[in-house]
Design a protein around this motif. Structure first.
Motif: not given
Length: 359
Positions: A221-225
């Motif tokens: 999720l934070i990599n997608a951000i």
């Protein structure tokens, strides 16, 4: 293929379960054993080792937001300083009940505590430090993490400056005169060794927690951000919540590091130690970039290279050490934009490609 997918592919074990997991665990065990044995092998370097593990925690926690999530924060030093002051205030409040007290200048009453009193106060102080940091991170994160790019970076820079100025003007915290932490009891043995093992354990816990988080949905999720926040929001992903959680995790470990670092130094200065954006605040960013931001091992490698190089420059280039560090940083950023770990992976990938072509 997306950046997050590439990162996941790079971090994933290669080969079968027996080909990757076994050597990796053996390597971690050897590193852990070496880290535990180092203070006994080189007792004269125990204070430097303690600072090294603090550097590792600083680099790892900055990379959660700045590397994995892509939000360049210049204000993480706020949680380091807040944890330092919170722990010291709690410890000093408990130390007033000690039977033997003396007066230590502008710092106020300084207590000579029994080992159980000191350890109890330190434990409670660190717990309060972590709690205060998370309680500060939650509302701040919900507000300023809605900003992006240079707006977010400038806002966090202002937070660090404001925190230092508030602490230096607050009489209850010692104002500009600083704050003295309780004396380390001689009955507990070597102070440097004690805090060296504490910071080592904290760095190990930080590494383990982040490794677990990065392998789960939270890491994706934070990599997608970082890759494309607009697309992540369009897909219905809880981006704001993920950003606040990431910042709170960083704040938690930073507070535990800061709370103990104040005791390790013995004195808290609001601008030069607690909220020192020009040193710790910048160093944590440089270490993550130097080793390879957005990876798990990159910040650790960067912290080790940075700290060892800095110690060598201070020893052999005193008076010119800052110039030498500046040149080193310029060289690494210019010629190794992906950090040391990124350069190594690129070379390995190029060598594998050349070998495949020859085959």
């Amino acid at each position: 293929m997306s950046t997050s997918a590439n990162a996941a592919r790079q971090e994933a074990p290669r080969g079968g379960p027996l080909s990757g997991a076994g050597p990796r665990r053996l390597g971690l065990a050897v590193l852990a054993a070496a880290a535990v044995a180092a203070p006994f092998v080189a007792p004269g370097l125990q204070s430097q080792m303690a600072v090294l593990w603090v550097m590792v925690v600083l680099a790892l926690t900055w990379d959660v937001v700045g590397g994995q999530m892509g939000y360049n924060s210049f204000g993480n030093i706020v949680f380091f300083g807040a944890g330092m002051y919170a722990s010291a205030v709690v410890q000093r409040a408990l130390s007033l009940n000690a039977q033997e007290t003396t007066t230590a200048g502008a710092g106020g009453a300084e207590a000579l505590l029994a080992p159980i009193q000191y350890l109890g106060g330190l434990g409670l102080g660190l717990a309060c430090a972590a709690l205060v940091a998370v309680l500060v991170a939650l509302p701040l994160g919900a507000s300023i993490l809605r900003l992006r790019g240079h707006y977010f970076a400038i806002c966090t820079l202002g937070l660090g400056v404001a925190a230092g100025e508030i602490a230096s003007a607050w009489d209850w915290l010692g104002a500009g005169s600083g704050l003295v932490t309780p004396l380390f009891p001689e009955a507990l043995g070597n102070r440097n060794r004690f805090f060296c093992f504490y910071f080592l354990a904290l760095a190990g816990a930080c590494f383990a927690v982040l490794k677990l988080l990065y392998r789960r949905r939270f890491g994706l999720l934070i990599n997608a951000i970082r890759d494309d926040e607009d697309k992540a929001e369009a897909m219905g992903l809880p981006t704001i919540r993920a950003k606040v959680v990431a910042w709170s995790v960083a704040a938690f470990f930073l507070a535990l590091a800061g709370g103990a670092y104040g005791n390790f130094i013995g004195f808290i200065d609001p601008l030069d130690i607690a909220f020192s954006g020009a040193t710790f605040g910048v160093w944590m960013i440089l270490m993550a970039i130097m080793g390879g931001r957005g990876t798990l091992w990159g910040p650790i490698l960067g912290a080790m290279v940075f700290h060892v190089t800095q110690e060598l420059f201070w020893t052999f280039l005193l008076g010119w050490h800052r110039v030498a560090m500046g040149l080193l940083i310029v060289v690494i950023v210019t010629f190794l934009p992906d950090g040391i770990l990124g350069w190594v992976r690129e070379r390995r990938g190029g060598a594998a490609l050349a070998e495949g072509r020859r085959a």
